[in-house]
Design a protein around this motif. Sequence first.
Motif, PDB file in Angstrom:
ATOM      1  N   GLU A 143      37.745 -30.367 -34.514  1.00  0.00           N
ATOM      2  CA  GLU A 143      38.694 -30.251 -33.401  1.00  0.00           C
ATOM      3  C   GLU A 143      39.766 -31.329 -33.577  1.00  0.00           C
ATOM      4  O   GLU A 143      39.544 -32.483 -33.226  1.00  0.00           O
ATOM      5  CB  GLU A 143      37.967 -30.426 -32.065  1.00  0.00           C
ATOM      6  N   PRO A 144      40.925 -30.967 -34.146  1.00  0.00           N
ATOM      7  CA  PRO A 144      41.966 -31.973 -34.423  1.00  0.00           C
ATOM      8  C   PRO A 144      42.397 -32.798 -33.204  1.00  0.00           C
ATOM      9  O   PRO A 144      42.758 -33.954 -33.352  1.00  0.00           O
ATOM     10  CB  PRO A 144      43.131 -31.135 -34.957  1.00  0.00           C
ATOM     11  N   ASP A 145      42.322 -32.247 -32.003  1.00  0.00           N
ATOM     12  CA  ASP A 145      42.705 -32.970 -30.787  1.00  0.00           C
ATOM     13  C   ASP A 145      41.497 -33.636 -30.123  1.00  0.00           C
ATOM     14  O   ASP A 145      41.516 -33.907 -28.927  1.00  0.00           O
ATOM     15  CB  ASP A 145      43.365 -32.019 -29.779  1.00  0.00           C
ATOM     16  N   TYR A 146      40.456 -33.901 -30.894  1.00  0.00           N
ATOM     17  CA  TYR A 146      39.203 -34.389 -30.338  1.00  0.00           C
ATOM     18  C   TYR A 146      39.385 -35.628 -29.458  1.00  0.00           C
ATOM     19  O   TYR A 146      38.858 -35.683 -28.351  1.00  0.00           O
ATOM     20  CB  TYR A 146      38.173 -34.677 -31.441  1.00  0.00           C
ATOM     21  N   HIS A 147      40.125 -36.625 -29.926  1.00  0.00           N
ATOM     22  CA  HIS A 147      40.238 -37.866 -29.162  1.00  0.00           C
ATOM     23  C   HIS A 147      40.960 -37.653 -27.824  1.00  0.00           C
ATOM     24  O   HIS A 147      40.557 -38.218 -26.803  1.00  0.00           O
ATOM     25  CB  HIS A 147      40.912 -38.966 -29.987  1.00  0.00           C
ATOM     26  N   GLN A 148      41.985 -36.807 -27.819  1.00  0.00           N
ATOM     27  CA  GLN A 148      42.667 -36.492 -26.559  1.00  0.00           C
ATOM     28  C   GLN A 148      41.734 -35.719 -25.631  1.00  0.00           C
ATOM     29  O   GLN A 148      41.676 -35.985 -24.430  1.00  0.00           O
ATOM     30  CB  GLN A 148      43.943 -35.684 -26.815  1.00  0.00           C
ATOM     31  N   LEU A 149      40.976 -34.795 -26.192  1.00  0.00           N
ATOM     32  CA  LEU A 149      40.046 -34.017 -25.378  1.00  0.00           C
ATOM     33  C   LEU A 149      38.909 -34.871 -24.836  1.00  0.00           C
ATOM     34  O   LEU A 149      38.435 -34.645 -23.723  1.00  0.00           O
ATOM     35  CB  LEU A 149      39.494 -32.830 -26.184  1.00  0.00           C
ATOM     36  N   GLU A 150      38.492 -35.881 -25.607  1.00  0.00           N
ATOM     37  CA  GLU A 150      37.467 -36.799 -25.106  1.00  0.00           C
ATOM     38  C   GLU A 150      38.008 -37.589 -23.907  1.00  0.00           C
ATOM     39  O   GLU A 150      37.302 -37.791 -22.916  1.00  0.00           O
ATOM     40  CB  GLU A 150      37.018 -37.749 -26.208  1.00  0.00           C
ATOM     41  N   LEU A 151      39.259 -38.005 -23.996  1.00  0.00           N
ATOM     42  CA  LEU A 151      39.893 -38.692 -22.863  1.00  0.00           C
ATOM     43  C   LEU A 151      39.981 -37.742 -21.667  1.00  0.00           C
ATOM     44  O   LEU A 151      39.650 -38.109 -20.538  1.00  0.00           O
ATOM     45  CB  LEU A 151      41.287 -39.190 -23.249  1.00  0.00           C
ATOM     46  N   ASP A 152      40.395 -36.504 -21.916  1.00  0.00           N
ATOM     47  CA  ASP A 152      40.490 -35.524 -20.832  1.00  0.00           C
ATOM     48  C   ASP A 152      39.114 -35.196 -20.248  1.00  0.00           C
ATOM     49  O   ASP A 152      38.996 -34.931 -19.052  1.00  0.00           O
ATOM     50  CB  ASP A 152      41.187 -34.251 -21.312  1.00  0.00           C
ATOM     51  N   LEU A 153      38.080 -35.229 -21.064  1.00  0.00           N
ATOM     52  CA  LEU A 153      36.716 -35.027 -20.566  1.00  0.00           C
ATOM     53  C   LEU A 153      36.356 -36.128 -19.577  1.00  0.00           C
ATOM     54  O   LEU A 153      35.797 -35.867 -18.514  1.00  0.00           O
ATOM     55  CB  LEU A 153      35.717 -35.007 -21.730  1.00  0.00           C
ATOM     56  N   ARG A 154      36.725 -37.364 -19.907  1.00  0.00           N
ATOM     57  CA  ARG A 154      36.473 -38.481 -18.990  1.00  0.00           C
ATOM     58  C   ARG A 154      37.282 -38.309 -17.698  1.00  0.00           C
ATOM     59  O   ARG A 154      36.778 -38.570 -16.607  1.00  0.00           O
ATOM     60  CB  ARG A 154      36.807 -39.804 -19.664  1.00  0.00           C
ATOM     61  N   LEU A 155      38.506 -37.828 -17.826  1.00  0.00           N
ATOM     62  CA  LEU A 155      39.316 -37.560 -16.635  1.00  0.00           C
ATOM     63  C   LEU A 155      38.702 -36.418 -15.811  1.00  0.00           C
ATOM     64  O   LEU A 155      38.737 -36.446 -14.581  1.00  0.00           O
ATOM     65  CB  LEU A 155      40.755 -37.208 -17.026  1.00  0.00           C
ATOM     66  N   PHE A 156      38.137 -35.439 -16.494  1.00  0.00           N
ATOM     67  CA  PHE A 156      37.472 -34.338 -15.805  1.00  0.00           C
ATOM     68  C   PHE A 156      36.284 -34.848 -14.984  1.00  0.00           C
ATOM     69  O   PHE A 156      36.035 -34.380 -13.872  1.00  0.00           O
ATOM     70  CB  PHE A 156      37.010 -33.263 -16.805  1.00  0.00           C
ATOM     71  N   ILE A 157      35.558 -35.812 -15.523  1.00  0.00           N
ATOM     72  CA  ILE A 157      34.428 -36.401 -14.794  1.00  0.00           C
ATOM     73  C   ILE A 157      34.931 -37.018 -13.497  1.00  0.00           C
ATOM     74  O   ILE A 157      34.320 -36.845 -12.439  1.00  0.00           O
ATOM     75  CB  ILE A 157      33.711 -37.454 -15.666  1.00  0.00           C
ATOM     76  N   VAL A 158      36.058 -37.723 -13.562  1.00  0.00           N
ATOM     77  CA  VAL A 158      36.648 -38.329 -12.372  1.00  0.00           C
ATOM     78  C   VAL A 158      37.082 -37.235 -11.390  1.00  0.00           C
ATOM     79  O   VAL A 158      36.826 -37.330 -10.189  1.00  0.00           O
ATOM     80  CB  VAL A 158      37.831 -39.249 -12.742  1.00  0.00           C
TER      81      VAL A 158
END
Length: 170
Positions: A143-158
């Motif tokens: 997943e080339p956008d993995y790091h951005q998606l990991e950040l968005d996953l953390r935002l999703f938790i919030v």
Amino acid sequence: MQQLKYFQHYPDNLQAQIASLIKEHKLQNYFKNKYPCGHQLQNQQVLYQYCTDIKQRFLKNTPRLNNVSFTKHTDMMKGTLGTHTHKQHRHGQKLKARYDIALNNQLKYAPEAILRALIVHELAHFKHAEHDKAFYKLCCNMEPDYHQLELDLRLFIVLDELALNFYKLS
């Protein structure tokens, strides 16, 4: 702000942007603009096929994936977002292995890209047990956008913690 605990290892300027997004009540709009709808992988068979397709594309030489499911965890960050299990047992003269992935039930109501990032993360553990450089390189390969998606996953938790998860309504 308690929600910033999910972003402690991020640079200060990014933490400030995140704090502003939360404080100014713009988090929900961020998700509505970037990810307008949730995923449609509600059925266990469809979820399994989705994961298997990713695995077959990037991890052809790893053993078969036995099961993928949403499971009930009490809290996304106190419990876990996803787990991978690898069990080996003897069956006569053969050594059999079983690979399973369990995803937090709250991720039933998430954007598809966020769910994909977590699936990629759990699949990468099939090759790399530790969160090291090789592990993240594999995640980025899948997943080339993995790091951005990991950040968005953390935002999703919030988003979910603040009871703003509008994907539950769709």
